[in-house]
Write an enzyme that holds these catalytic residues in place. Structure first.
Site, PDB file in Angstrom:
ATOM      1  N   SER A 137      32.532  45.737  34.928  1.00 26.10           N
ATOM      2  CA  SER A 137      32.789  46.972  36.102  1.00 26.10           C
ATOM      3  C   SER A 137      33.485  46.115  37.263  1.00 26.10           C
ATOM      4  O   SER A 137      34.298  46.618  37.895  1.00 26.10           O
ATOM      5  CB  SER A 137      31.831  47.317  37.215  1.00 26.10           C
ATOM      6  N   LYS A 140      38.113  47.022  36.953  1.00 23.66           N
ATOM      7  CA  LYS A 140      37.758  48.016  37.890  1.00 23.66           C
ATOM      8  C   LYS A 140      39.442  47.658  38.652  1.00 23.66           C
ATOM      9  O   LYS A 140      40.276  48.395  39.708  1.00 23.66           O
ATOM     10  CB  LYS A 140      36.853  48.800  38.564  1.00 23.66           C
ATOM     11  N   SER A 316      31.801  51.961  41.693  1.00 22.38           N
ATOM     12  CA  SER A 316      32.054  52.134  40.175  1.00 22.38           C
ATOM     13  C   SER A 316      32.458  53.309  39.640  1.00 22.38           C
ATOM     14  O   SER A 316      32.135  53.083  38.807  1.00 22.38           O
ATOM     15  CB  SER A 316      30.780  51.147  40.222  1.00 22.38           C
TER      16      SER A 316
END
Length: 480
Positions: A137, A140, A316
């Site tokens: 993640s 991102k 997230s």
């Protein structure tokens, strides 16, 4: 596995203010005026007492209470020290601190690192910093930066209702806003009903248009509680429970469910719906409608992109990350698909002059193991976001979770020696089976803002890898 998410929390969290008595930072740092303020305690007037048998003194004239003293600052203002102020041995000292921590067995056999002084762009420490790794993640950060660069922080995502010329059919057109919620959908229906009645229409057919997006709706991981089918029209990220973040049961047809709910709302508002909502097949493309070629009956907009960016990072948010990647694709005239979004994100980051060797953006959320970024790319992104000349990128920093306080870091940095980073480390987490990553910023003891990225692969357990990553970032807080 993705991390839990909640609705937007900004960098100036109340929890951080209660935890740290810090002086306000300068504009060169990622916290704007008022983000870190010292607590003030009201001073109590000293009392007199004891055994004293003399006549009491005449009452003194009333005095105003003494002003409340300010708590001393525990952090200096962020600044870029002059060359003469910088410790000459800093890189070597930093290596001496980080090398043993990076050797923690909990990080597995594949580990890379980068630490950069954001004020100068100087790399202070690197270990395989240019090696592409699966970022989970932490990708991102790239997704959000590309969207902010391409669209600007004030961009809002529309959901629109249009009508045919005869007024017999209305079309609910998705613009790619996964944050559309029942309340806004209800207001959109009320506005639509009001506009229809003003034109003398009280019975219509309802179509819904998802043509803004192309390609498969399902992520390569398949049906999953971490991500709804990626479509241009959905309500509350397709969640089937009342959760606002984290894994949840998801509908297999977010667009159809949203259209059905909209039909019910129109009916309740006095507009009869004939037949069942149908997917639009012969309507003009959604992109054409978005340009204003068809006058809408009603429209609702998402929060500004700056807020969406912060939510994406703090919690997230996988659904929102995929949406922002597609918004970047639309801005760059690429197909709004997984492939088109990946190309658009890469192209946008190239415009920022970032090190993209070996980088791959297979999705916007980091759930795809084919994603590749380097630690050097992540610290370069964070450094760009800290540049006062690039205010549009500031939400990349303000959206990062605060160690021990917010978002996906709320339950971390609670065990020594990682507690040294609580409130000082702000970082995006990344977690997949066998992959654990952490990338963000930390205020060092000398007031400098450092960007860091630590990527670990083939880890055996997040319960070992995550504390090791926390210790690495916390160690940076003591540098200076």
């Amino acid at each position: 596995m993705p991390e839990p998410r909640m609705w937007q929390l900004t960098a100036g969290s109340a929890a951080l203010g209660l935890a740290l008595a810090a002086v306000a930072v300068t504009a060169a740092g990622p916290w704007d005026t008022g983000q870190r303020t010292a607590e003030r305690a009201r001073a109590a007037a000293p009392a007199t007492g004891g055994a004293h048998h003399a006549p009491p003194p005449a009452p003194a004239a009333p005095r105003r209470p003494a002003p409340a003293p300010s708590a001393p600052g525990v952090l200096p203002a962020l600044h870029a020290p002059a060359a003469a102020e910088r410790p000459a041995g800093r890189p070597a000292d930093l290596a001496a601190t980080l090398v043993p921590l990076l050797a923690d067995p909990g990080l597995g056999p594949l580990r890379t690192a980068s630490v950069v002084d954001t004020a100068t762009g100087t790399q202070l420490y690197g270990e395989g910093a240019g090696t592409p790794m699966t970022p989970a993640s932490t990708v991102k950060i790239a997704t959000v930066a590309a969207a902010l660069s391409a669209l600007g922080p004030d961009h809002r995502i529309p959901t629109t209702v249009t009508a045919t010329a005869d007024g017999r059919t209305v079309t609910l057109t998705g613009g790619g806003d996964p944050t559309l919620d029942p309340a806004r959908l209800g207001r959109l229906a009320a506005d639509t009903a009001r506009a229809l009645k003003a034109r003398g229409h009280t019975s219509v057919r309802l179509a819904y248009d998802t043509s803004l997006y192309e390609g498969p709706e399902l992520h390569p991981i398949g049906p999953n509680e971490n991500l709804a089918p990626v479509t241009a029209l959905m309500t509350s990220e397709g969640r089937l429970d009342k959760s606002a973040s984290g894994p949840a049961p998801r509908t297999a047809d977010p667009a159809g469910d949203t259209a059905t709910a909209f039909a019910g709302l129109l009916t309740a508002a006095g507009v009869k719906i004939t037949g069942e909502p149908a997917r639009a097949t012969d309507e003009p493309p959604a992109a054409t409608k978005a340009t204003g070629a068809a006058a809408p009956l009603a429209r609702t907009h998402s929060a500004p992109l700056a807020d969406l960016a912060e939510r994406t990072l703090t919690h997230s948010d996988n659904d929102l990350a995929e949406a922002l990647a597609r918004q970047t694709a639309l801005a760059r005239k690429q197909p709004a698909s997984f492939e088109g979004a990946g190309k658009a994100v890469r192209d946008e980051l190239a415009k920022l002059g970032l090190p993209l060797a070996g980088a791959r953006f297979a999705d916007g959320s980091g759930l795809d193991r084919r994603d590749r970024v380097s630690a050097a790319l992540l610290t370069a992104l964070l450094t760009r976001a800290a540049d006062p000349a690039r205010p549009a990128l500031r939400p990349v920093l303000t959206g990062l979770p605060v160690g021990g306080f917010t978002g996906t870091l709320a339950g971390r940095f609670d065990t020594a020696p990682a507690t040294a980073g609580a409130g000082l480390v702000r970082a995006k987490t990344g977690t997949l089976t066998g992959v654990n990553t952490l990338a963000g910023t930390v205020v060092a003891a000398d007031g400098r803002l450092l960007a860091f990225a630590f990527l670990a692969g083939r880890t055996l357990s997040p319960y070992e890898a995550q504390p090791a990553l926390d210790r690495l970032s916390a160690a940076l807080a003591g540098q200076g």
